[in-house]
Design an enzyme around this catalytic site. Structure first.
Site, short mmCIF file in Angstrom:
data_model
loop_
_atom_site.label_atom_id
_atom_site.label_comp_id
_atom_site.label_asym_id
_atom_site.label_seq_id
_atom_site.Cartn_x
_atom_site.Cartn_y
_atom_site.Cartn_z
N GLY A 12 27.69 45.00 44.05
CA GLY A 12 29.01 44.39 43.98
C GLY A 12 29.41 44.02 42.56
O GLY A 12 28.62 44.12 41.62
N ARG A 13 30.64 43.59 42.39
CA ARG A 13 31.16 43.27 41.07
C ARG A 13 30.37 42.14 40.41
O ARG A 13 29.99 42.22 39.24
CB ARG A 13 32.64 42.88 41.16
CG ARG A 13 33.55 44.06 41.48
CD ARG A 13 34.98 43.59 41.72
NE ARG A 13 35.86 44.72 41.91
CZ ARG A 13 36.95 44.96 41.18
NH1 ARG A 13 37.29 44.12 40.22
NH2 ARG A 13 37.70 46.01 41.41
N GLY A 55 26.48 31.73 45.15
CA GLY A 55 27.89 31.71 44.79
C GLY A 55 28.79 32.24 45.89
O GLY A 55 29.98 32.44 45.68
N SER A 56 28.24 32.48 47.07
CA SER A 56 29.03 32.96 48.21
C SER A 56 30.04 31.90 48.63
O SER A 56 29.74 30.70 48.60
CB SER A 56 28.10 33.29 49.39
OG SER A 56 27.08 34.17 49.01
N ALA A 110 27.50 26.60 44.62
CA ALA A 110 28.76 26.19 44.02
C ALA A 110 29.84 27.22 44.35
O ALA A 110 29.55 28.41 44.43
CB ALA A 110 28.64 26.03 42.51
N HIS A 157 43.76 35.34 43.05
CA HIS A 157 42.59 36.21 42.93
C HIS A 157 43.00 37.65 43.24
O HIS A 157 44.10 37.91 43.74
CB HIS A 157 41.48 35.78 43.90
CG HIS A 157 40.68 34.62 43.41
ND1 HIS A 157 41.03 33.32 43.65
CD2 HIS A 157 39.52 34.57 42.69
CE1 HIS A 157 40.13 32.50 43.11
NE2 HIS A 157 39.21 33.24 42.52
N LYS A 200 39.60 39.92 47.61
CA LYS A 200 38.96 38.67 48.01
C LYS A 200 39.32 38.35 49.46
O LYS A 200 40.49 38.40 49.84
CB LYS A 200 39.39 37.52 47.09
CG LYS A 200 38.62 36.23 47.34
CD LYS A 200 38.85 35.22 46.22
CE LYS A 200 38.09 33.94 46.46
NZ LYS A 200 36.63 34.13 46.48
#
Length: 252
Positions: free
Chosen positions: A14-15, A81-82, A105, A139, A143
């Site tokens: 993923g990115r 970070g999910s 977070a 975003h 997303k």
């Protein structure tokens, strides 16, 4: 901790996974495992896992971290970070915090975490009957969750400042709503489009003036760098649930 730390990277195709791998390579860290959906999760060679995937996947990874930590007699660091967590998923993750050192977070940016402190202070000083709060975020079109994890972090900071419950004060969608805005609510406005990395603003609006506190992300590597710093902080810490406020020392 030193450069001898070994990292596993979840969501490696993923990115964000690619951004994490890029920064790890630049800094000379060892990548013990880079994996994605459907791959075998073998954490025997890793000290920390950096995970920008989905809540569902993160829970599976946390279980793998717990099992590996028990096998070696010390907890692994799991940096999550999910975003887009549901209450049941939150509860599932919570059951693992006594076996894994979890730093989670909605945003690993130093700037965003500083912004949270400013929002909290402003919300505490500006009376709710005179000042409306609106969290605005934009975003990229891929997303899937809205409002973003960062927007919710900022809304939570405002709620803490006002000493209210965000769940009760939050207005996240206005479709179908009629009538004027209710004093004391914390609103969320969402934009999805193109390749926007992340734009967040918190607007404090009175009848006579507007205060805007904002943050713009220009490169995904800033989140990767923050997550790596969180991992460096977390390795060797006791199992438990932590966030970036702990990493930066804001929680004492």
């Amino acid at each position: 901790m030193t450069q001898t730390l070994r990292f596993a990277v979840a969501g490696a195709r993923g990115r964000m996974g690619q951004a994490v791998l890029k920064v790890l390579t630049e800094r000379g860290f060892e990548v013990a495992l880079a994996f994605d959906k459907g791959d075998v999760i073998d954490l025997s060679g890793a000290d920390a896992v950096i995970d920008f995937t989905t809540p569902y996947a993160s829970i599976d990874i946390a279980h793998a971290c717990a099992d590996e930590g028990e096998a070696r007699g010390k907890p692994l660091a799991h940096i999550i970070g999910s975003t887009g967590w549901m209450p049941a998923e939150e509860q599932s993750l919570k059951t693992l915090t006594d076996r894994v050192t979890i730093v989670r977070a909605g945003n690993f940016s130093l700037g965003v975490n500083m912004l949270m402190g400013l929002v909290k202070q402003a919300a505490a000083k500006l009376p709710a009957e005179d000042w409306d709060i609106e969290v605005l975020e934009a975003h990229h079109k891929r997303k899937v969750d809205a409002p973003s994890g960062t927007a919710l972090m900022l809304g939570q900071a405002a709620a803490i400042g006002r000493e209210v419950d965000l769940g009760e004060a939050k207005v996240a969608a206005r479709d179908g709503l009629t009538g004027q805005r209710v004093d004391g609510t914390i609103g969320f406005s969402v934009i999805r489009g193109g390749g926007v990395i992340g734009e967040h603003s918190v607007l404090f609006a009175s009848e006579d003036e507007i205060i805007t506190l904002s943050h713009s992300a220009r490169d995904r590597t800033l989140f990767a760098r923050g997550a790596i710093e969180a991992a460096l902080w977390a390795v060797g810490k006791s199992a438990g649930a932590y966030d970036m406020q702990d990493v930066l020392g804001f929680n004492g």
